[in-house]
Design a protein around this motif. Sequence first.
Motif, PDB file in Angstrom:
ATOM      1  N   LYS A  72       0.889  -0.876  -0.321  1.00  0.00           N
ATOM      2  CA  LYS A  72      -0.367  -0.328  -0.023  1.00  0.00           C
ATOM      3  C   LYS A  72       0.588   1.542  -0.118  1.00  0.00           C
ATOM      4  N   ASN A  73       2.448   1.195  -0.017  1.00  0.00           N
ATOM      5  CA  ASN A  73       2.847   2.163  -0.247  1.00  0.00           C
ATOM      6  C   ASN A  73       2.863   3.102   1.158  1.00  0.00           C
ATOM      7  N   THR A  74       2.667   2.736   2.112  1.00  0.00           N
ATOM      8  CA  THR A  74       1.922   3.231   3.588  1.00  0.00           C
ATOM      9  C   THR A  74       2.666   2.899   4.575  1.00  0.00           C
ATOM     10  N   VAL A  75       3.662   3.726   5.435  1.00  0.00           N
ATOM     11  CA  VAL A  75       3.940   3.929   7.281  1.00  0.00           C
ATOM     12  C   VAL A  75       3.044   4.174   7.817  1.00  0.00           C
ATOM     13  N   TYR A  76       2.945   2.993   8.901  1.00  0.00           N
ATOM     14  CA  TYR A  76       1.927   3.866   9.885  1.00  0.00           C
ATOM     15  C   TYR A  76       2.367   3.929  11.422  1.00  0.00           C
ATOM     16  N   LEU A  77       2.078   4.825  12.492  1.00  0.00           N
ATOM     17  CA  LEU A  77       2.198   4.401  13.906  1.00  0.00           C
ATOM     18  C   LEU A  77       0.988   4.368  14.871  1.00  0.00           C
ATOM     19  N   GLN A  78       0.975   3.634  14.987  1.00  0.00           N
ATOM     20  CA  GLN A  78       0.243   3.502  16.040  1.00  0.00           C
ATOM     21  C   GLN A  78       0.775   4.274  17.495  1.00  0.00           C
ATOM     22  N   MET A  79       0.188   4.902  18.174  1.00  0.00           N
ATOM     23  CA  MET A  79      -0.202   5.301  19.322  1.00  0.00           C
ATOM     24  C   MET A  79      -0.927   5.230  20.306  1.00  0.00           C
ATOM     25  N   ASN A  80      -0.812   4.658  21.559  1.00  0.00           N
ATOM     26  CA  ASN A  80      -0.773   4.627  22.825  1.00  0.00           C
ATOM     27  C   ASN A  80      -1.066   5.308  24.325  1.00  0.00           C
ATOM     28  N   SER A  81      -1.571   4.836  25.025  1.00  0.00           N
ATOM     29  CA  SER A  81      -1.193   5.827  26.219  1.00  0.00           C
ATOM     30  C   SER A  81      -0.715   6.917  26.217  1.00  0.00           C
ATOM     31  N   LEU A  82      -1.470   7.558  25.605  1.00  0.00           N
ATOM     32  CA  LEU A  82      -1.157   9.490  24.872  1.00  0.00           C
ATOM     33  C   LEU A  82      -0.723   9.662  26.225  1.00  0.00           C
ATOM     34  N   LYS A  83       0.268  10.372  25.954  1.00  0.00           N
ATOM     35  CA  LYS A  83       0.392  11.850  27.401  1.00  0.00           C
ATOM     36  C   LYS A  83       0.416  12.949  26.380  1.00  0.00           C
ATOM     37  N   PRO A  84      -0.134  14.266  27.411  1.00  0.00           N
ATOM     38  CA  PRO A  84       0.131  15.409  26.694  1.00  0.00           C
ATOM     39  C   PRO A  84       1.448  16.055  26.496  1.00  0.00           C
ATOM     40  N   GLU A  85       2.548  15.246  26.704  1.00  0.00           N
ATOM     41  CA  GLU A  85       3.275  15.682  26.134  1.00  0.00           C
ATOM     42  C   GLU A  85       3.584  15.055  24.836  1.00  0.00           C
ATOM     43  N   ASP A  86       2.940  13.806  24.421  1.00  0.00           N
ATOM     44  CA  ASP A  86       2.209  13.814  23.300  1.00  0.00           C
ATOM     45  C   ASP A  86       2.096  14.945  22.340  1.00  0.00           C
ATOM     46  N   THR A  87       1.567  16.116  22.590  1.00  0.00           N
ATOM     47  CA  THR A  87       0.975  17.266  21.671  1.00  0.00           C
ATOM     48  C   THR A  87       1.977  17.702  20.768  1.00  0.00           C
ATOM     49  N   ALA A  88       1.317  17.388  19.697  1.00  0.00           N
ATOM     50  CA  ALA A  88       2.787  17.613  17.842  1.00  0.00           C
ATOM     51  C   ALA A  88       2.007  17.616  16.859  1.00  0.00           C
ATOM     52  N   TRP A 116       9.073  14.806   2.842  1.00  0.00           N
ATOM     53  CA  TRP A 116       8.603  15.205   3.902  1.00  0.00           C
ATOM     54  C   TRP A 116       6.794  15.222   4.132  1.00  0.00           C
ATOM     55  N   GLY A 117       5.641  14.619   4.714  1.00  0.00           N
ATOM     56  CA  GLY A 117       4.889  14.660   4.749  1.00  0.00           C
ATOM     57  C   GLY A 117       4.501  16.829   5.214  1.00  0.00           C
ATOM     58  N   GLN A 118       3.371  16.951   4.998  1.00  0.00           N
ATOM     59  CA  GLN A 118       2.908  17.915   5.638  1.00  0.00           C
ATOM     60  C   GLN A 118       2.244  17.907   6.834  1.00  0.00           C
ATOM     61  N   GLY A 119       2.263  16.741   7.537  1.00  0.00           N
ATOM     62  CA  GLY A 119       2.383  17.424   8.504  1.00  0.00           C
ATOM     63  C   GLY A 119       0.605  17.288   9.464  1.00  0.00           C
ATOM     64  N   THR A 120       0.691  16.323  10.276  1.00  0.00           N
ATOM     65  CA  THR A 120      -0.621  16.100  11.137  1.00  0.00           C
ATOM     66  C   THR A 120      -1.112  16.395  12.715  1.00  0.00           C
ATOM     67  N   GLN A 121      -1.581  17.255  13.142  1.00  0.00           N
ATOM     68  CA  GLN A 121      -1.638  17.553  14.242  1.00  0.00           C
ATOM     69  C   GLN A 121      -1.966  16.623  15.088  1.00  0.00           C
ATOM     70  N   VAL A 122      -1.832  16.222  16.681  1.00  0.00           N
ATOM     71  CA  VAL A 122      -2.224  15.374  17.581  1.00  0.00           C
ATOM     72  C   VAL A 122      -2.447  16.119  19.025  1.00  0.00           C
ATOM     73  N   THR A 123      -3.262  16.239  19.740  1.00  0.00           N
ATOM     74  CA  THR A 123      -3.550  16.732  20.724  1.00  0.00           C
ATOM     75  C   THR A 123      -3.815  15.828  21.862  1.00  0.00           C
ATOM     76  N   VAL A 124      -3.449  16.316  23.016  1.00  0.00           N
ATOM     77  CA  VAL A 124      -3.646  15.462  23.690  1.00  0.00           C
ATOM     78  C   VAL A 124      -4.135  16.321  24.960  1.00  0.00           C
ATOM     79  N   SER A 125      -5.373  15.858  25.273  1.00  0.00           N
ATOM     80  CA  SER A 125      -6.296  16.342  26.627  1.00  0.00           C
ATOM     81  C   SER A 125      -5.764  15.493  27.884  1.00  0.00           C
ATOM     82  N   SER A 126      -5.677  16.973  29.090  1.00  0.00           N
ATOM     83  CA  SER A 126      -5.611  16.090  29.920  1.00  0.00           C
ATOM     84  C   SER A 126      -6.810  15.416  30.878  1.00  0.00           C
TER      85      SER A 126
END
Length: 125
Positions: free
Chosen positions: A75-91, A115-125
């Motif tokens: 699929k010409n695709t890479v994934y990033l599975q993010m678990n147990s997210l913390k507020p400091e992972d916000t980026a 480089w890709g264009q970026g995707t926002q991840v926001t983790v609330s406490s």
Amino acid sequence: VQLQACGGGLVQAGGSLRLSCAGLGRAFSSNAMGWFRRAPGKEREFVAAISWTGRSTYYADSVKGRFHISRDNAKNTVYLQMNSLKPEDTAVYYCAADGTSWGDTTTQADEYDYWGQGTQVTVSS
């Protein structure tokens, strides 16, 4: 040629997200891929990388045990599975591809060519 990242969003602490990054315009099946992030007021930092074979993976200490990088070359695709997210992972998370085929996997941002264009991840406490 571009990388298109998606999957970011707003999640509560302890939650999970899965980022995807699709290569468009060329195949990246022979290229190491990585994820980086930039938090507000901070420099870009390495998150995870995967070899072109998919057999070797590398993680920043801050995400080890919580994040998992994988790829589907069909699929010409890479994934990033993010678990147990913390507020400091916000980026903003960026995917990247090494332009050198069959090369070593690197954690250094300046060794990635696409480089890709970026995707926002926001983790609330």
